[in-house]
Design a protein around this motif. Structure first.
Motif, PDB file in Angstrom:
ATOM      1  N   THR A 128       0.861  -1.185   0.000  1.00 14.05           N
ATOM      2  CA  THR A 128       0.000   0.000   0.000  1.00 14.05           C
ATOM      3  C   THR A 128       0.890   1.226   0.000  1.00 14.05           C
TER       4      THR A 128
ATOM      5  N   PHE B  85      -6.311  -6.746  -1.750  1.00 15.47           N
ATOM      6  CA  PHE B  85      -7.359  -6.443  -0.786  1.00 15.47           C
ATOM      7  C   PHE B  85      -7.678  -7.707  -0.001  1.00 15.47           C
TER       8      PHE B  85
ATOM      9  N   LYS C  69      -6.430   1.145  -4.169  1.00 16.44           N
ATOM     10  CA  LYS C  69      -6.081   0.528  -2.883  1.00 16.44           C
ATOM     11  C   LYS C  69      -6.362   1.485  -1.720  1.00 16.44           C
ATOM     12  N   LEU C  70      -5.997   2.750  -1.889  1.00 15.89           N
ATOM     13  CA  LEU C  70      -6.251   3.718  -0.827  1.00 15.89           C
ATOM     14  C   LEU C  70      -7.746   3.964  -0.647  1.00 15.89           C
TER      15      LEU C  70
ATOM     16  N   ASN D 162      -8.957   0.969   1.290  1.00 13.43           N
ATOM     17  CA  ASN D 162      -8.527   1.015   2.683  1.00 13.43           C
ATOM     18  C   ASN D 162      -9.240   2.113   3.460  1.00 13.43           C
TER      19      ASN D 162
ATOM     20  N   LEU E 250     -12.524   0.712   4.465  1.00  6.53           N
ATOM     21  CA  LEU E 250     -12.402  -0.186   5.611  1.00  6.53           C
ATOM     22  C   LEU E 250     -12.238   0.607   6.905  1.00  6.53           C
ATOM     23  N   ALA E 251     -11.404   1.660   6.880  1.00  3.23           N
ATOM     24  CA  ALA E 251     -11.229   2.480   8.077  1.00  3.23           C
ATOM     25  C   ALA E 251     -12.552   3.097   8.500  1.00  3.23           C
TER      26      ALA E 251
ATOM     27  N   PHE F 195      -4.202  -7.492  11.437  1.00  5.02           N
ATOM     28  CA  PHE F 195      -3.530  -6.368  10.788  1.00  5.02           C
ATOM     29  C   PHE F 195      -3.191  -5.356  11.867  1.00  5.02           C
TER      30      PHE F 195
ATOM     31  N   GLY G 270      -2.538   0.094  10.111  1.00  2.00           N
ATOM     32  CA  GLY G 270      -3.780   0.825   9.876  1.00  2.00           C
ATOM     33  C   GLY G 270      -3.565   2.320   9.919  1.00  2.00           C
TER      34      GLY G 270
ATOM     35  N   ASP H 159      -1.816   3.374   6.653  1.00  4.42           N
ATOM     36  CA  ASP H 159      -2.715   3.356   5.499  1.00  4.42           C
ATOM     37  C   ASP H 159      -3.725   4.494   5.547  1.00  4.42           C
ATOM     38  N   SER H 160      -4.321   4.733   6.717  1.00  6.08           N
ATOM     39  CA  SER H 160      -5.330   5.786   6.813  1.00  6.08           C
ATOM     40  C   SER H 160      -4.706   7.164   6.622  1.00  6.08           C
TER      41      SER H 160
ATOM     42  N   GLU I 223      -5.888  -3.508  14.227  1.00 10.63           N
ATOM     43  CA  GLU I 223      -6.502  -2.212  13.939  1.00 10.63           C
ATOM     44  C   GLU I 223      -7.958  -2.146  14.394  1.00 10.63           C
TER      45      GLU I 223
END
Length: 327
Positions: free
Chosen positions: A100, A127, A178-179, A182, A185-186, A240, A245, A248-249, A299
């Motif tokens: 990522t 993913f 991908k971002l 993610n 998901l966050a 994870f 996390g 990525d966030s 996370e």
């Protein structure tokens, strides 16, 4: 048996958006994998055990050896990195970045690697959590050189993942998707955390709220991460990690981010990032005092931020949840 697998189009119908690559020559492709972490190890293992790659290979002593001797080099690293040989390659090499990363980095890597003859670069982020990597059910995004994507797609499906999403020639597009994924998901984690905490503090109970949510929105991420939250299953060594996390966030919402460039903003991702930072601070304080239950937290533990704000125990939902009605 491996050749029969490649020659059966129906097997990959709807999962690989490319035609079958040419039949391998006399010498099979040499595959290298750099980054044997929580995800990388499982993917590399599945590649090694797959029917297509049952002829694989040994360990390289150095990264330069990996880049020199292998035809396809996969990297799946927690931080932005790439491996290149000091000597220009004499045959086509494909570098595949599966981590990522910020989209602009993909463009920089593509320009750098393209300066070497016979060298191709594609981005191929994945993913899914470690359990999906273990079961080879990951979803794989790809962008970059078309012929390279075709070659790599048939290596990865079904050995590593169940489906490839083609994002075209621009290497930045797969990293962008991908971002976005993610960030989604966050946002789900933050919403779950706030909702389950509200259910617990109200006296309804987080289990009842979880049962309702999974009844009306039975998405895999909601089911799996919600189960971690209500069961206080925050062991980051099997999930994870919170640090991952947070990284990525931060890529999704930071000031020089995707949103600012495209005149959009992800408020809930920002909230999730703050919850992760708060949770990490709570956990680190426990580590200092020697009272931590886990050395690394998952996370999904971001629910600790909501719980503390509500006056509940951060990591143990069985403590401090009794509701007393005021007369």
């Amino acid at each position: 048996m491996a050749s029969n697998l490649l020659q059966t189009p129906a097997l990959h119908a709807g999962t690989i958006p490319f035609s079958r690559p040419p039949t391998p020559g006399v010498h099979p492709l040499q595959i290298g994998f750099c980054g044997l972490g929580a995800m990388g190890y499982l993917m590399a293992r599945n590649l090694a055990n797959s029917l297509i790659l049952n002829r694989l290979s040994s360990f390289a002593d150095t990264l330069d050896q990996l880049a020199t001797e292998c035809d396809v080099i996969f990297t799946c690293l927690a931080n932005d990195a790439v491996v290149i040989s000091q000597s220009p390659p004499t045959k086509v090499k494909i570098f595949v970045e599966m981590g990522t990363n910020y989209p602009a980095l993909a463009g920089d890597l593509d320009r750098m690697l393209s300066s070497f003859p016979h060298t191709r670069f594609i981005t191929s982020p994945i993913f899914g959590a470690p359990p999906a990597a273990d079961k080879a059910t990951l979803v794989i995004a790809m962008s970059g050189d078309h012929r390279s994507k075709k070659e790599v797609a048939f290596l990865l499906v079904p050995a590593v993942g169940r489906k490839v999403i083609d994002l075209g020639e621009n290497v930045e597009k797969a990293s962008t998707l991908k971002l976005i994924g993610n960030g989604n998901l966050a946002a789900i984690l933050e919403l779950l955390a706030e909702t389950l905490t509200l259910g617990e503090k109200s006296g309804i109970g987080q289990q009842t709220v979880y049962d309702l949510i999974t009844e009306i929105m039975p998405a895999p991420a909601i089911i799996s991460y919600g189960k971690k939250m209500i069961n206080d299953s925050f062991d980051g060594s099997v999930g994870f990690s919170m640090d991952g996390g947070i990284k990525d966030s931060s890529l999704v919402y930071r000031r020089s981010d995707l949103g600012s460039l495209l005149d959009t903003h992800s408020f809930i991702v920002s909230n999730a990032h703050r919850s992760m930072i708060t949770t990490r601070a709570i956990h680190q304080a426990q580590v200092v005092s020697g009272t931590q239950q886990w050395d690394i937290v998952d996370e999904s533990a971001l629910i600790a931020s909501s719980r503390v704000a509500a006056g509940l125990d951060p990591f143990n939902s069985k403590k401090g949840t009794t509701v007393v009605r005021e007369e």
